[in-house]
Design a protein around this motif. Structure first.
Motif, short mmCIF file in Angstrom:
data_model
loop_
_atom_site.label_atom_id
_atom_site.label_comp_id
_atom_site.label_asym_id
_atom_site.label_seq_id
_atom_site.Cartn_x
_atom_site.Cartn_y
_atom_site.Cartn_z
N SER A 148 11.42 50.02 118.97
CA SER A 148 12.26 48.82 119.07
C SER A 148 13.53 49.04 119.88
CB SER A 148 12.64 48.31 117.68
OG SER A 148 11.49 47.95 116.97
N THR A 149 13.47 49.99 120.82
CA THR A 149 14.62 50.32 121.66
C THR A 149 14.18 50.55 123.09
OG1 THR A 149 15.73 51.36 119.79
CG2 THR A 149 16.53 51.96 121.96
N LYS A 190 16.75 46.50 119.76
CA LYS A 190 16.56 45.05 119.55
C LYS A 190 17.56 44.53 118.53
CE LYS A 190 11.76 44.33 120.74
NZ LYS A 190 10.44 43.93 120.27
N ARG A 191 17.84 45.32 117.52
CA ARG A 191 18.82 44.95 116.49
C ARG A 191 19.91 46.01 116.48
NH1 ARG A 191 13.87 43.91 114.47
NH2 ARG A 191 13.44 41.81 113.73
N GLY A 192 21.14 45.59 116.52
CA GLY A 192 22.24 46.55 116.48
C GLY A 192 22.91 46.68 117.83
N ASP A 193 23.91 47.53 117.87
CA ASP A 193 24.71 47.71 119.07
C ASP A 193 24.12 48.76 120.00
OD1 ASP A 193 26.59 45.87 118.15
OD2 ASP A 193 27.72 47.42 117.07
N SER A 215 26.42 53.22 113.50
CA SER A 215 25.58 53.30 112.32
C SER A 215 25.19 54.73 111.92
CB SER A 215 24.32 52.46 112.48
OG SER A 215 23.55 52.95 113.54
#
Length: 143
Positions: A63-64, A97-100, A135
């Protein structure tokens, strides 16, 4: 225990501009594996002379999307035609996709083998990393 990351790069080599090294510019596929997920994507490597190269990759997985580039110093391995070692370091940018978005510095150590008179080469390396993000910053022996 953390798993080590292994990266395999298979390249199709541009046979133009052959010099002391076995190839000057190559484009291919990088496959990263070793910590539970597999990343893959296009890569390009260019030698400035017979010892100094830059390798750039765009990888997709987990997902990156990751963009990374490495300076690599290559040296011959005595009595092993077509086989070289390389050491280097480079930055990586990670776009999950989610996060910084986060940044990393990755040293690299590996072997590069040019397969005889064919336009193919294989590279196998280890890429630990120091990652800077909110994170979970820190060192990873794998990706």
């Amino acid at each position: 225990m953390k798993k080590l990351i292994a990266t395999l790069t298979v390249v199709a080599i541009s046979m133009t501009g052959l010099k002391a090294q076995d190839y000057k510019t190559a484009a291919g596929l990088t496959i990263e594996f070793g910590n539970g997920s597999t990343w893959a994507g296009p890569a390009i490597k260019h030698f400035f002379d017979n010892r100094n190269a830059i390798n750039a990759e765009l990888l997709f997985g987990g997902s990156t999307t990751t963009l990374q580039a490495f300076y690599q110093f290559h040296g011959p391995i005595k009595n092993a035609a077509g086989l070289k070692y390389y050491l280097g370091i480079g930055p990586s940018l990670h776009f999950p996709k989610r996060g910084d978005t986060y940044f990393g510095i990755r040293p690299i150590a590996g072997l590069d083998y040019k397969i005889g008179n064919t336009p193919l080469a294989l590279s196998f390396d280890w890429r630990p990393g120091v990652f800077i993000h909110d994170s979970n910053p820190g060192f990873e022996a794998g990706r």
